[in-house]
Design an enzyme around this catalytic site. Structure first.
Site, short mmCIF file in Angstrom:
data_model
loop_
_atom_site.label_atom_id
_atom_site.label_comp_id
_atom_site.label_asym_id
_atom_site.label_seq_id
_atom_site.Cartn_x
_atom_site.Cartn_y
_atom_site.Cartn_z
N ARG A 8 42.01 35.64 52.53
CA ARG A 8 41.19 36.48 51.78
C ARG A 8 41.21 35.79 50.10
O ARG A 8 42.13 35.15 49.80
CB ARG A 8 41.35 37.64 51.72
CG ARG A 8 40.57 38.83 50.93
CD ARG A 8 41.31 40.13 50.90
NE ARG A 8 40.41 40.99 50.02
CZ ARG A 8 40.83 42.15 49.41
NH1 ARG A 8 41.99 42.50 49.44
NH2 ARG A 8 39.56 42.87 48.65
N HIS A 9 40.08 36.24 49.40
CA HIS A 9 39.91 35.58 48.21
C HIS A 9 40.76 36.23 47.22
O HIS A 9 41.33 37.36 47.70
CB HIS A 9 38.37 35.94 47.47
CG HIS A 9 38.02 37.47 47.65
ND1 HIS A 9 38.50 38.40 46.53
CD2 HIS A 9 37.46 38.23 48.43
CE1 HIS A 9 38.17 39.41 46.83
NE2 HIS A 9 37.41 39.54 48.04
N GLY A 10 41.13 35.69 46.18
CA GLY A 10 42.25 36.16 44.99
C GLY A 10 41.30 37.71 44.27
O GLY A 10 40.33 38.01 44.68
N GLN A 11 42.37 38.27 43.79
CA GLN A 11 42.01 39.55 42.80
C GLN A 11 40.71 39.54 42.09
O GLN A 11 40.62 38.32 41.32
CB GLN A 11 43.25 39.90 42.36
CG GLN A 11 42.96 41.30 41.54
CD GLN A 11 44.11 41.40 40.57
OE1 GLN A 11 43.97 41.09 39.44
NE2 GLN A 11 45.15 42.28 40.77
N GLU A 13 38.21 41.67 39.22
CA GLU A 13 38.02 43.05 38.42
C GLU A 13 37.73 44.06 39.15
O GLU A 13 38.28 45.31 38.98
CB GLU A 13 36.97 42.55 37.22
CG GLU A 13 37.20 41.62 36.29
CD GLU A 13 38.28 41.94 35.20
OE1 GLU A 13 38.62 43.14 35.41
OE2 GLU A 13 39.06 41.18 34.62
N ASN A 15 38.13 44.53 42.54
CA ASN A 15 39.54 45.01 43.09
C ASN A 15 40.48 45.96 42.29
O ASN A 15 41.00 47.10 42.89
CB ASN A 15 40.19 43.78 43.43
CG ASN A 15 39.69 42.91 44.47
OD1 ASN A 15 39.86 41.74 44.62
ND2 ASN A 15 38.96 43.66 45.52
N GLU A 82 30.94 39.09 52.55
CA GLU A 82 31.58 40.14 52.75
C GLU A 82 30.61 41.09 53.66
O GLU A 82 29.36 40.90 53.43
CB GLU A 82 32.01 40.70 51.60
CG GLU A 82 32.57 42.15 51.45
CD GLU A 82 33.85 42.59 52.24
OE1 GLU A 82 33.96 42.04 53.40
OE2 GLU A 82 34.80 42.60 51.80
#
Length: 203
Positions: A8-11, A13, A15, A82
């Site tokens: 999964r992608h990184g964090q 805003e 999120n 997504e």
């Protein structure tokens, strides 16, 4: 056997703000970039032959860190995007539940049968994501491949591999830069790792 490493992608805003992202473009936070660097370091010694990613920026940027460690380029795959949240994108769950009280409850109780306003169903996400995965499995026999995607999409891929009904999609947690591994044989998929984030210890 083809070994698929799903990340999964990184964090981002959104999120942090608990907003639904879907197909919207939202940048990684500085924490998200560090998470991408950490998952790249974690996968640096894997025998990875190719890196694929959703064509959305937050996934592509995460994938680029992984690819750099292996001197590879990233190939975008639209099918790994997504879940399309339609009119819900950019809103928090509280805002959604106030405007769509019945659908928002059903979305978690019976996600398989719900179409959000202007968006997709989980069945449609699963169909496009699974088709993309199967194509890449056929393209890379006996190799290890990284796919960087999104929480909702990865959940549908795991449901397909585990033979789970899509109404169980929310039972599978996916944290930012979580690592999942699926081994694909001719007629069988074996899930060997789910939502592993030990590379973020001390984050």
């Amino acid at each position: 056997m083809t070994r698929i490493i799903l990340v999964r992608h990184g964090q981002t805003e959104w999120n942090m703000q608990f907003k639904y992202q879907g197909h919207s473009e939202v940048d990684l936070t500085p924490t998200g970039v560090r998470q991408a660097e950490r998952v790249a370091a974690r996968l640096a010694n894997e025998p990875i032959c190719a890196v694929y990613s959703s064509d959305l920026g937050r996934a592509l940027k995460t994938a680029e860190h992984i690819a750099l460690s292996h001197h590879l380029s990233v190939t975008p795959v639209k099918g790994l995007r997504e879940y399309h949240f339609g009119e819900w994108e950019g809103l928090t769950f509280q805002q959604i539940s106030e405007r769509w009280p019945e659908i928002s409850v059903d979305f978690f109780k019976n996600p398989d049968s719900v179409r959000v306003p202007g968006g997709e169903t989980f069945g449609e996400v699963k169909a496009r994501a699974e088709a993309s995965v199967r194509k890449l499995v056929d393209l890379h026999p006996d190799q290890t491949v990284v796919l960087v995607s999104h929480g909702g999409t990865i959940r549908t891929i795991l449901c397909a591999a585990l033979g789970l009904h899509l109404n169980r999609v929310w039972a599978l947690r996916q944290d930012n830069t979580a690592v999942n591994i699926i081994e694909y044989y001719q007629e069988t998929a074996i899930v060997t790792l789910v939502n592993d984030i030990h590379h973020l210890s001390g984050e």
